[in-house]
Each structure stands twice: as structure tokens, then as C-alpha cells.
Scaffold this motif. Structure first.
Motif, mmCIF file in Angstrom:
data_model
loop_
_atom_site.group_PDB
_atom_site.id
_atom_site.type_symbol
_atom_site.label_atom_id
_atom_site.label_comp_id
_atom_site.label_asym_id
_atom_site.label_seq_id
_atom_site.Cartn_x
_atom_site.Cartn_y
_atom_site.Cartn_z
ATOM 1 N N GLU A 53 -4.564 30.694 -27.494
ATOM 2 C CA GLU A 53 -3.971 29.367 -27.699
ATOM 3 C C GLU A 53 -2.570 29.470 -28.297
ATOM 4 O OE1 GLU A 53 -8.182 26.980 -28.472
ATOM 5 O OE2 GLU A 53 -7.052 27.818 -30.155
ATOM 6 N N ILE B 214 -4.379 24.108 -24.784
ATOM 7 C CA ILE B 214 -5.041 23.392 -25.879
ATOM 8 C C ILE B 214 -5.376 21.971 -25.417
ATOM 9 C CG2 ILE B 214 -4.866 22.644 -28.286
ATOM 10 C CD1 ILE B 214 -2.892 24.882 -28.773
ATOM 11 N N ARG C 150 -10.436 21.630 -27.713
ATOM 12 C CA ARG C 150 -9.809 22.690 -28.517
ATOM 13 C C ARG C 150 -9.075 22.080 -29.726
ATOM 14 N NH1 ARG C 150 -8.825 27.868 -25.977
ATOM 15 N NH2 ARG C 150 -9.720 27.969 -23.886
#
Length: 520
Positions: free
Chosen positions: A391, A398, A402
Motif C-alpha cells: 500500500e 487503497i 483497506r
């Protein structure tokens, strides 16, 4: 320290804007405002009289009457006269032709001599590549020797302290022994910390003079508390007559006093201010530059000090790697890990409020700077550390789930995570443009960036929607119609990238900086 003075001077100059020519009444009114501002700042009366006389004489001359912008000419005159009363040019330490160079510190008790000794030693070691030694010659004040030993350890500098202090020992003999010690251990600089008193008296002056005669110093620095106002000038004159000194060090410049000592002492004593101490940490120590201090007082910032501070903090090799990443693929190789490293490097320069305060026009949003919560940086670090390596490497992945996980892991809200990701993309875009030589987005002649006050941002987009017009049939003309270039800033107005209003209106912060500083 100079906030009140800066505000009063800004008000005085504001009344001159828009005038095509200065009359005698305008000059008198401005001089009156400046006089009040200086007196309120606790500047010594003789200095105020001399300062105002010089301004009125120069302002009434042809250099203003023939000028196109009287306000700017008056600001220029005031700036030059401020530089003069602050000491003129920057003065460097005199180093002995044959080491060691001996620096003796003198001043009243409580002025900050012992802490200043450590700051000066650290600065000499790191900046001038010297090998300093501290000498504990203050044997009167309780635990003064112990304090100097602690300060020396923090600064990474040896301390010569053969006597325990607390009223025991002969400071003149300690000073003599210190010179032999410095020569045998090959120290290039000796800094002698002497005793002070709560007030000027014969015993204090005699001891200081005896230590001076024993070590024959190359520089005697008078350390003065900048918060005591005009009393600093009286004390300085007494030390000048009784012991003599070569330069002045202003301590506690981070206080909330009115700054009269800084503006008076050089003019009254004829000795320049050489250093400024503005905090408790050993790093809070600067060479005193009269021109830069005058620029800060007039709200024009201190970009040179900011650049020097950045050069000391940032690693050149890492900076080159970061620049290479930003230059390739439009900056897509620049990751959140790089962003975090850059942010941590900036933080090493000192409090962000201090860094922002060095920017031109910073005094116009000082209330927001004062209310800025430094812990916001900690929250940003927590958010980034809560991301997986994948990420951080590619924030595009993302998604909603997330973001919820990252928010929970960092103890923040989902909106905070979303805002950070958006700001990262905008910052990367701006830094990539700078690294590729295109300049800062939002500067005159450059396309605007959202939130930076240029062609982008919410207000600009709303205006574009309202004033939508049909384009020309010519592709080149249509491109120019769709991307009008921002107007160059007016004299005294900041560029768009720093929040300058395009219509010449009042100064306004960029939206992102407003959010960061807690504004609405």
C-alpha cells in the motif's frame, strides 16, 4: 518576540498603499506610528529618536518623491535603517592565529551563560569543525559546575572542572590551568564560563576582569537576556565600562518580551550582536544576521536561514535519489515511504511553526501557526506505518476496506486516511513538476494545482463551471482559452503558490495549509 512590533509596522505601511505621492503629512503620520511601535517594543529612547530622524530625512528626499510606489520605498528605507541599528553586517568570530582561540562569556546570573556555552561549543564542533573545551570558572552559583558538565556531555565536548564549585575554589587559577590543559590536549577553542550576579557590583566586575587578564581572550561575549528590555542596555554599558566585551549574544529570543534589547544594544554600545539563542535545545542557536532579522520584523520572512537550515538537515545523497525518482515517470516511483522520509527530514529542521514562520508573509497567519498542533505529524506517521508495504508502494490500491483497516490500526478516522492519500498525490504532483524543472504549480506562468491557490482548487473550479464559454474552432486558441495563465503578482503580493490572491486582494493561505494549521 517581535510580533507586536511587526503588527504595528504593518499597520503603518498599510496606510501608505494606494498613494501616488507622499506628502509631508503622510511622512509625519507614518513616522509617528513607527515611533509608537518602537517605544512599545521597549527600544531605548535615543535609538528611537535617531531612527525616526533618519527615516524622515530619507523619506522626504527625492528617492521617494520620484518613486512609483511610495509604500515600498518607505518599507525599503525602514528595512535599511533597521539593519543599521541591529549592527549592519554579520560579524564572525575572530579566531587566533595560533590555537587555542579563547572565548570568555560574561553577563548577569540567569542570562543563560552556561547553556549558551554548550550551544556555542556544539556549533563550533559541528559547523566550524573545531575541537572546543569548556571551562567551569563559575564557582559561585550552586551546581553551576555540574550543570556545565551535563551540558558539555550533551554537546559532545570535554569540560575542564578541577574544582567542585558551590563557593569552593579560585576561578582565576582554574582559568590559568585551563590554558595549559587546552595546549596539552590540543583543543582549538577554549570557552570560559564565568560567574554572574543578580546585579552589577564591584566584586563581579573585579572577578571578570581578573579572569580576562589571566586568559587574554580573543573574544569576550556579553550574554544578555533579551526579555529584560531597556535594562539590558544599562547592564551592557556597565560591563563595557568595567570589563569590556567584543560582541553580544542574545538569549531567550523565543520569549514573549517586546524585543527592545535586540534593537537597542548594538546601537548604544557600538558592539554587534553576534549570536542568538532561541530555545532550550542545544540546536536552538544561530548566527545573528542583522539583515535577516530586519526582514523578519517587517514580515518579509527569512528564506536564507531556511535554506541554510535545510542544507544542514537533509542528506545530499538521499535528496539526489528522491529527485531522481520524481523526475522519472512523472514521479510515480515516489512512494509513501519516500514521502514519510521527507516529512521526517523536514521535522528535524525544527518545529513546523518555526519553519513556516520563515516564509514571506507568515506574520499574516501567525494566529493559525500558533494554533497548529505538531501532533498532526505524528498522526500522519501513524497512518503511513499502519499500511502494508504494498500500500505504501502504490497508494492507488487503497480501497474502502483497506482505508477502514488502516484507520482502525492507526487510531484515526477513515476521512483522515482518505485526506492523507489525496494530499500525497497532490504533493507528489507538485514535487515532480519542481524536479523536472517546470517550477512550482500555481506560480505565475504555471498551471495551478488543487488547493494551492493558483489555477486549481475548489474556488477556481467553481468559477470555471459558472463562466463556461464555447471554445474557438482553432485548437491552439481553444487550448489557450481553456488554460488562462495566472496574472503576475502585484508588488508586495505573494505568488499564487504561496496563497497570493490573483485579484490583488488580501493574503489568503492555500486550502491544504489552512486545514493543516487548523483553520476553516
Amino acid at each position: 518576540m517581535f510580533d507586536t512590533l511587526s503588527d504595528r509596522l504593518s499597520t503603518a505601511f498599510k496606510n501608505l498603499r494606494g498613494k501616488g505621492k507622499l506628502t509631508d503629512a503622510d511622512i509625519d503620520a507614518t513616522a509617528r506610528e513607527i515611533r509608537i511601535a518602537l517605544l512599545e517594543a521597549d527600544v531605548a529612547l535615543p535609538v528611537v529618536r535617531e531612527f525616526i530622524a533618519a527615516i524622515k530625512e530619507r523619506a522626504a528626499g527625492a528617492e521617494v518623491r520620484g518613486g512609483l510606489n511610495p509604500a515600498q520605498q518607505v518599507i525599503k528605507i525602514v528595512n535599511e535603517e533597521l539593519v543599521n541599528i541591529l549592527g549592519g553586517e554579520t560579524r564572525e568570530l575572530r579566531m587566533a592565529k595560533r590555537p587555542p582561540t579563547v572565548i570568555m562569556l560574561a553577563g548577569l546570573q540567569g542570562a543563560g551563560k552556561t547553556t549558551l556555552a554548550g550551544k556555542l561549543a556544539k556549533w563550533l564542533r559541528e559547523t566550524k569543525h573545531q575541537t572546543p573545551m569548556l571551562v567551569a570558572a563559575d564557582l559561585q552559583r550552586p551546581n553551576a559546575v555540574t550543570q556545565l558538565q551535563v551540558v558539555g556531555e550533551r554537546a559532545g565536548v570535554p569540560v575542564f572542572a578541577p574544582e567542585p564549585g558551590n563557593g569552593v575554589g579560585d576561578p582565576i587559577e582554574v582559568a590559568r590551568q585551563a590554558m595549559d590543559e587546552a595546549r596539552s590536549k590540543q583543543h582549538s577553542v577554549v570557552i570560559v564560563d564565568t560567574a554572574g550576579r543578580l546585579g552589577v557590583d564591584e566584586e563581579l566586575m573585579k572577578q571578570a576582569a581578573d579572569i580576562r587578564d589571566a586568559v587574554n581572550p580573543d573574544e569576550i561575549l556579553f550574554v544578555v537576556d533579551a526579555m529584560i528590555g531597556q535594562d539590558a542596555v544599562t547592564t551592557a554599558q556597565a560591563f563595557l565600562d568595567g570589563v569590556g566585551f567584543d560582541g553580544v549574544v542574545l538569549s531567550k529570543l523565543d520569549g514573549d518580551a517586546r524585543g527592545g534589547a535586540a534593537l537597542s544594544i548594538a546601537q548604544v554600545t557600538g558592539r554587534q550582536v553576534m549570536f542568538a539563542s532561541n530555545g532550550e535545545k542545544l540546536e536552538d542557536f544561530d548566527v545573528f544576521h542583522p539583515d535577516r532579522m530586519a526582514s523578519r520584523i517587517l514580515g518579509m520572512g527569512d528564506v536564507m536561514s531556511l535554506i541554510e537550515q535545510a542544507e544542514r538537515t537533509f542528506d545530499a545523497e538521499e535528496a539526489a535519489k528522491t529527485a531522481a525518482k520524481l523526475q522519472k515517470k512523472g514521479g510515480k516511483d515516489f512512494t509513501l515511504d519516500d514521502f514519510l522520509a521527507q516529512m521526517q527530514s523536514v521535522r528535524k529542521m525544527g518545529p513546523l511553526t518555526k519553519i513556516f514562520g520563515m516564509l514571506p508573509g507568515a506574520n499574516q497567519f501567525k494566529d493559525q501557526l500558533e494554533n497548529f498542533d505538531e501532533r498532526e505529524i505524528d498522526r500522519i506517521e501513524a497512518v503511513i506505518h499502519s499500511m502494508t508495504p504494498a500500500e505504501r508502494n502504490d497508494p492507488n490500491i487503497i480501497n474502502g476496506s483497506r482505508r477502514a483497516r488502516i484507520a482502525k490500526g492507526s487510531g484515526t478516522e477513515v476521512a483522515t486516511v482518505s485526506g492523507l492519500v489525496e494530499r500525497f498525490f497532490e504533493a507528489r504532483k507538485m514535487m515532480a513538476a519542481m524536479a523536472s524543472g517546470k517550477g512550482i504549480p500555481g506560480m505565475p506562468g504555471m498551471p495551478g494545482m488543487p488547493g494551492m491557490g493558483g489555477g486549481g482548487g475548489r474556488k477556481a473550479k467553481q468559477q470555471q463551471k459558472k463562466g463556461k464559454k464555447r471554445g474557438s474552432g482553432n485548437p491552439a486558441k481553444r487550448a489557450n482559452q481553456g488554460n488562462p495563465q495566472p496574472q503576475a503578482p502585484q508588488p508586495g503580493q505573494l505568488p499564487a503558490a504561496f496563497g497570493g490572491a490573483q485579484d490583488g486582494g488580501d493574503f489568503e493561505l492555500p486550502d491544504d495549509l489552512k486545514k493543516m494549521l487548523g483553520g476553516n
